[in-house]
Design an enzyme around this catalytic site. Structure first.
Site, PDB file in Angstrom:
ATOM      1  N   GLU A 188       9.955   0.674  10.965  1.00 58.42           N
ATOM      2  CA  GLU A 188      10.508   1.836  10.920  1.00 58.42           C
ATOM      3  C   GLU A 188       9.990   3.448  10.880  1.00 58.42           C
ATOM      4  O   GLU A 188       9.041   3.393   9.998  1.00 58.42           O
ATOM      5  CB  GLU A 188      10.930   1.736   9.436  1.00 58.42           C
ATOM      6  CG  GLU A 188      11.969   0.691   8.701  1.00 58.42           C
ATOM      7  CD  GLU A 188      13.038   0.894   9.053  1.00 58.42           C
ATOM      8  OE1 GLU A 188      13.784   1.533  10.075  1.00 58.42           O
ATOM      9  OE2 GLU A 188      14.069  -0.368   8.912  1.00 58.42           O
ATOM     10  N   GLY A 227       6.780   4.421   8.384  1.00 61.63           N
ATOM     11  CA  GLY A 227       5.341   5.921   8.562  1.00 61.63           C
ATOM     12  C   GLY A 227       5.672   6.517   9.959  1.00 61.63           C
ATOM     13  O   GLY A 227       6.800   6.649  11.021  1.00 61.63           O
ATOM     14  N   SER A 228       5.113   6.946  10.548  1.00 59.84           N
ATOM     15  CA  SER A 228       5.030   7.530  11.877  1.00 59.84           C
ATOM     16  C   SER A 228       4.816   6.918  13.333  1.00 59.84           C
ATOM     17  O   SER A 228       4.852   6.379  13.269  1.00 59.84           O
ATOM     18  CB  SER A 228       3.671   8.618  11.573  1.00 59.84           C
ATOM     19  OG  SER A 228       2.814   8.140  12.322  1.00 59.84           O
ATOM     20  N   THR A 229       5.304   6.942  14.632  1.00 65.07           N
ATOM     21  CA  THR A 229       5.392   6.350  15.245  1.00 65.07           C
ATOM     22  C   THR A 229       4.320   6.216  16.126  1.00 65.07           C
ATOM     23  O   THR A 229       3.953   5.372  15.944  1.00 65.07           O
ATOM     24  CB  THR A 229       6.135   7.218  16.229  1.00 65.07           C
ATOM     25  OG1 THR A 229       7.935   7.830  16.126  1.00 65.07           O
ATOM     26  CG2 THR A 229       6.572   5.969  17.319  1.00 65.07           C
ATOM     27  N   GLU A 261       9.813  15.653  16.354  1.00 67.47           N
ATOM     28  CA  GLU A 261      10.296  15.367  14.133  1.00 67.47           C
ATOM     29  C   GLU A 261       9.053  17.039  13.611  1.00 67.47           C
ATOM     30  O   GLU A 261       8.264  17.061  13.841  1.00 67.47           O
ATOM     31  CB  GLU A 261       9.872  14.295  13.754  1.00 67.47           C
ATOM     32  CG  GLU A 261      10.404  14.130  12.921  1.00 67.47           C
ATOM     33  CD  GLU A 261      10.412  12.614  11.779  1.00 67.47           C
ATOM     34  OE1 GLU A 261       8.880  11.849  12.508  1.00 67.47           O
ATOM     35  OE2 GLU A 261      10.745  11.999  11.272  1.00 67.47           O
ATOM     36  N   ILE A 262       9.851  17.447  12.501  1.00 68.61           N
ATOM     37  CA  ILE A 262       9.902  18.499  11.602  1.00 68.61           C
ATOM     38  C   ILE A 262       8.966  17.950  10.689  1.00 68.61           C
ATOM     39  O   ILE A 262       8.227  18.476  10.508  1.00 68.61           O
ATOM     40  CB  ILE A 262      10.360  19.306  11.840  1.00 68.61           C
ATOM     41  CG1 ILE A 262      10.543  20.260  13.529  1.00 68.61           C
ATOM     42  CG2 ILE A 262       9.873  20.739  11.273  1.00 68.61           C
ATOM     43  CD1 ILE A 262      11.280  21.822  13.819  1.00 68.61           C
ATOM     44  N   LYS A 318       0.923  -1.001   0.305  1.00 64.92           N
ATOM     45  CA  LYS A 318       0.404  -0.275   0.416  1.00 64.92           C
ATOM     46  C   LYS A 318       1.102   0.773   0.051  1.00 64.92           C
ATOM     47  O   LYS A 318       1.447   1.707   1.084  1.00 64.92           O
ATOM     48  CB  LYS A 318      -1.087   0.144   1.099  1.00 64.92           C
ATOM     49  CG  LYS A 318      -2.121   1.460   1.641  1.00 64.92           C
ATOM     50  CD  LYS A 318      -2.702   1.758   2.478  1.00 64.92           C
ATOM     51  CE  LYS A 318      -2.219   2.531   3.040  1.00 64.92           C
ATOM     52  NZ  LYS A 318      -2.045   4.093   2.091  1.00 64.92           N
ATOM     53  N   GLY A 349       2.725   3.493  13.808  1.00 67.76           N
ATOM     54  CA  GLY A 349       3.357   2.343  14.119  1.00 67.76           C
ATOM     55  C   GLY A 349       3.519   1.763  15.126  1.00 67.76           C
ATOM     56  O   GLY A 349       2.619   0.339  15.357  1.00 67.76           O
ATOM     57  N   CYS A 352      13.112  10.349   7.514  1.00 69.40           N
ATOM     58  CA  CYS A 352      13.180  10.138   9.176  1.00 69.40           C
ATOM     59  C   CYS A 352      14.612  10.620   9.629  1.00 69.40           C
ATOM     60  O   CYS A 352      15.045  10.555  10.381  1.00 69.40           O
ATOM     61  CB  CYS A 352      13.092   8.831   9.659  1.00 69.40           C
ATOM     62  SG  CYS A 352      13.657   7.925   7.640  1.00 69.40           S
TER      63      CYS A 352
HETATM   64  P1  NAD Z   1       2.309   8.030   8.075  1.00 75.65           P
HETATM   65  O1  NAD Z   1       2.326   6.972   9.489  1.00 75.65           O
HETATM   66  O2  NAD Z   1       0.500   8.920   9.210  1.00 75.65           O
HETATM   67  O3  NAD Z   1       1.429   6.626   6.826  1.00 75.65           O
HETATM   68  C1  NAD Z   1       2.830   5.781   6.719  1.00 75.65           C
HETATM   69  C2  NAD Z   1       1.622   4.903   6.080  1.00 75.65           C
HETATM   70  O4  NAD Z   1       0.615   4.516   6.848  1.00 75.65           O
HETATM   71  C3  NAD Z   1       1.020   5.599   5.189  1.00 75.65           C
HETATM   72  O5  NAD Z   1       0.815   4.325   3.997  1.00 75.65           O
HETATM   73  C4  NAD Z   1      -0.593   5.600   5.480  1.00 75.65           C
HETATM   74  O6  NAD Z   1      -1.581   5.798   5.157  1.00 75.65           O
HETATM   75  C5  NAD Z   1      -0.715   4.528   6.403  1.00 75.65           C
HETATM   76  N1  NAD Z   1      -1.693   4.754   7.509  1.00 75.65           N
HETATM   77  C6  NAD Z   1      -2.390   5.172   8.261  1.00 75.65           C
HETATM   78  N2  NAD Z   1      -2.662   4.846   9.136  1.00 75.65           N
HETATM   79  C7  NAD Z   1      -2.611   3.334   9.324  1.00 75.65           C
HETATM   80  C8  NAD Z   1      -3.543   2.311   9.779  1.00 75.65           C
HETATM   81  N3  NAD Z   1      -4.432   2.887  11.107  1.00 75.65           N
HETATM   82  N4  NAD Z   1      -3.325   1.154   9.627  1.00 75.65           N
HETATM   83  C9  NAD Z   1      -2.353   0.974   8.594  1.00 75.65           C
HETATM   84  N5  NAD Z   1      -1.654   2.081   7.589  1.00 75.65           N
HETATM   85  C10 NAD Z   1      -1.962   3.345   8.329  1.00 75.65           C
HETATM   86  O7  NAD Z   1       3.602   8.798   8.186  1.00 75.65           O
HETATM   87  P2  NAD Z   1       3.436   9.988   7.529  1.00 75.65           P
HETATM   88  O8  NAD Z   1       3.334  10.897   7.292  1.00 75.65           O
HETATM   89  O9  NAD Z   1       2.984   9.098   4.920  1.00 75.65           O
HETATM   90  O10 NAD Z   1       5.344   9.804   7.001  1.00 75.65           O
HETATM   91  C11 NAD Z   1       5.692  10.278   7.405  1.00 75.65           C
HETATM   92  C12 NAD Z   1       6.610   9.139   8.757  1.00 75.65           C
HETATM   93  O11 NAD Z   1       7.494   8.294   8.387  1.00 75.65           O
HETATM   94  C13 NAD Z   1       7.786   9.985   9.589  1.00 75.65           C
HETATM   95  O12 NAD Z   1       7.212  10.112  11.304  1.00 75.65           O
HETATM   96  C14 NAD Z   1       8.753   9.613   9.271  1.00 75.65           C
HETATM   97  O13 NAD Z   1       9.916   9.522  10.086  1.00 75.65           O
HETATM   98  C15 NAD Z   1       8.924   8.068   9.207  1.00 75.65           C
HETATM   99  N6  NAD Z   1       9.561   7.808   8.280  1.00 75.65           N
HETATM  100  C16 NAD Z   1       9.837   6.638   8.343  1.00 75.65           C
HETATM  101  C17 NAD Z   1      11.230   5.848   8.082  1.00 75.65           C
HETATM  102  C18 NAD Z   1      12.275   5.416   9.071  1.00 75.65           C
HETATM  103  O14 NAD Z   1      12.644   4.311   8.226  1.00 75.65           O
HETATM  104  N7  NAD Z   1      12.492   4.643   9.882  1.00 75.65           N
HETATM  105  C19 NAD Z   1      11.346   6.811   6.429  1.00 75.65           C
HETATM  106  C20 NAD Z   1      10.202   7.477   6.396  1.00 75.65           C
HETATM  107  C21 NAD Z   1       9.314   7.769   6.812  1.00 75.65           C
END
Ligand code: NAD
Length: 395
Positions: A230, A208-210, A355-356, A155, A213, A264
């Site tokens: 991650e 994605g976001s903490t 995290e900005i 996805k 996650g 990130c």
């Molecule tokens: P997000 O957590 O909002 O979304 C990430 C993904 O998760 C998207 O595809 C979203 O549609 C999906 N998602 C959202 N809610 C969900 C749910 N309830 N169940 C399952 N999936 C869901 O994050 P974002 O705004 O897309 O990305 C930015 C964040 O990602 C930042 O915090 C950044 O630090 C982190 N990030 C981390 C790494 C790493 O390797 N550590 C790499 C890139 C980004």
């Protein structure tokens, strides 16, 4: 109920394409298809699976220009970055093409004989990708999963589905069998969440976001489902006075403003030893003002726009602290923000702690090595760090 999403070019706010978002029933149908495909994919001989992954890698390379252009238009990534990202997918596939023939188990001596262990695929693996690096983060999930004999449902983030959709088509073109690698554009709350709740998805890989996650980890626990997360970061760039300070200052903009800071691993906390502060700031200001924020299609662009109006507003909410200096950015349509350097009042400031995910660097001074280490580690995140020093021992 079917829904759609208008993909926006963040450099000019024009609509690029309208993408159909999958609903729950459609998601379940694709997961069922992936589960069926698993029955034959897991039995594809390792050498043949390796050959197919090499073919996939080659097809990605053949389409690197097209993929890069899609990412420039969809995500505002600079041309240099977008080409690197397409190549990264090809390279990741090539790297993991070596894995199927090396998935060794172990022979363990036990009383009366040996135990033999095998590496076996899990089944359907769900990969959930954020919007900041749509191609590499997808590849780091799907390439190893496919190499190990799993089938994949992927996805992409709502904002950035275009390269993932194209990679799904290119997999078929490379000969990866139908149903093995499936791309499902959709909402996190529907498609992403279904990966967590559907019993046939045996592992979830999430970047994605903490906040999200943690929810995914809780959801996966319910079915004792494997999960790899991650999450966010708040990384440091430490400059000691015995470093080549001019060089450190010249490198600092790229370390935090690359991909408009939507990384990130952005080294957004800059810690400078007090005695080097004036020299660092003098050179850093020159470097920030030279950092080219412009049409990401230009080969000279160092930085493009932010991904969305929403992200622009989030980043802007951090700019209520003392500004040391700013770079420049285009005006007019698009989510443009100049690289900005803040001098927070103290290390409790929001800009220092949170995290900005935007083009904002935050600088503090430190007296000693111990203070630098303490402040750099004073965060709930852990990803990477830079240290500049003239002494390898000290670094
Ligand atoms: P997000 O957590 O909002 O979304 C990430 C993904 O998760 C998207 O595809 C979203 O549609 C999906 N998602 C959202 N809610 C969900 C749910 N309830 N169940 C399952 N999936 C869901 O994050 P974002 O705004 O897309 O990305 C930015 C964040 O990602 C930042 O915090 C950044 O630090 C982190 N990030 C981390 C790494 C790493 O390797 N550590 C790499 C890139 C980004």
């Amino acid at each position: 109920m079917p829904s759609t999403y208008d993909v926006i070019n963040p450099a000019n706010e024009s609509i690029v394409e309208t993408v159909n978002l999958l609903g729950l029933e459609e998601t379940d149908a694709v997961i069922a298809k992936a589960a069926k495909a698993f029955e034959s994919w897991k039995n594809v001989a390792p050498g043949e699976r390796a050959r197919l992954l090499r073919a996939f890698s080659q097809v990605v390379t053949d389409h690197r220009e097209e993929l890069a252009q899609l990412e420039i238009t969809n995500s505002g990534h600079t041309r240099g970055n977008a080409l690197w990202e397409a190549d990264n997918v090809a390279n990741t596939l090539m790297y993991y093409a070596a894995a199927p023939e090396r998935l060794f188990g172990r022979q363990i001596p036990v009383p009366g004989g040996i135990d033999v262990t095998f590496k076996e695929p899990l089944g359907v693996v769900g990969v959930i990708v954020p919007w900041n690096f749509p191609m590499p983060i997808a590849g780091w999930g799907f390439a190893p999963a496919l190499a190990a004999g799993n089938t994949v449902v992927l996805k992409p983030a709502e904002y950035t589905p275009l390269t993932a959709i194209r990679l799904g088509e290119l997999a078929l073109k490379a000969g990866i069998p139908e149903g093995v690698f499936n791309v499902l554009p959709g909402k996190g709350s529907i498609v992403g969440n279904r990966f967590v709740t559907h019993p046939l998805v045996r592992k979830v890989v999430f970047t994605g976001s903490t906040t999200v996650g943690k929810q995914i980890m809780v959801g996966c626990a319910d079915q004792v489902k494997r999960v790899t997360l991650e999450l966010g970061g708040k990384s440091s760039n430490i400059i000691f006075a015995d470093a080549d300070v001019a060089k450190a200052a010249a490198g600092a903009p790229g370390a935090v403003f690359d991909n408009a800071g939507q990384d990130c691993c952005a080294r957004s906390r800059i810690l400078v030893q007090k005695s080097a502060f004036d020299t660092f700031m003098e050179h850093f200001e020159v470097a920030v003002k030279k950092f080219r924020v412009e049409d990401p299609n230009l080969a000279t662009a160092d930085m493009g726009p932010l991904i969305s109006k929403k992200q622009f507003d989030v980043v802007e909410s951090f700019l209520d602290e003392p500004v040391a200096f700013k770079g420049s950015a285009p005006s007019g349509p698009g989510y443009w923000m100049p690289p900005t350097v803040l001098l927070p009042k103290n290390t409790q400031a929001r800009s220092w702690r949170e995290e900005i995910f935007g083009p904002v660097a935050v600088i503090v001074t430190v007296e000693s090595d111990e203070e630098a280490i303490r402040l750099a580690n004073d965060t709930e995140y852990g990803l990477i760090s830079y240290i500049y020093s003239g002494s390898l021992d000290r670094a």
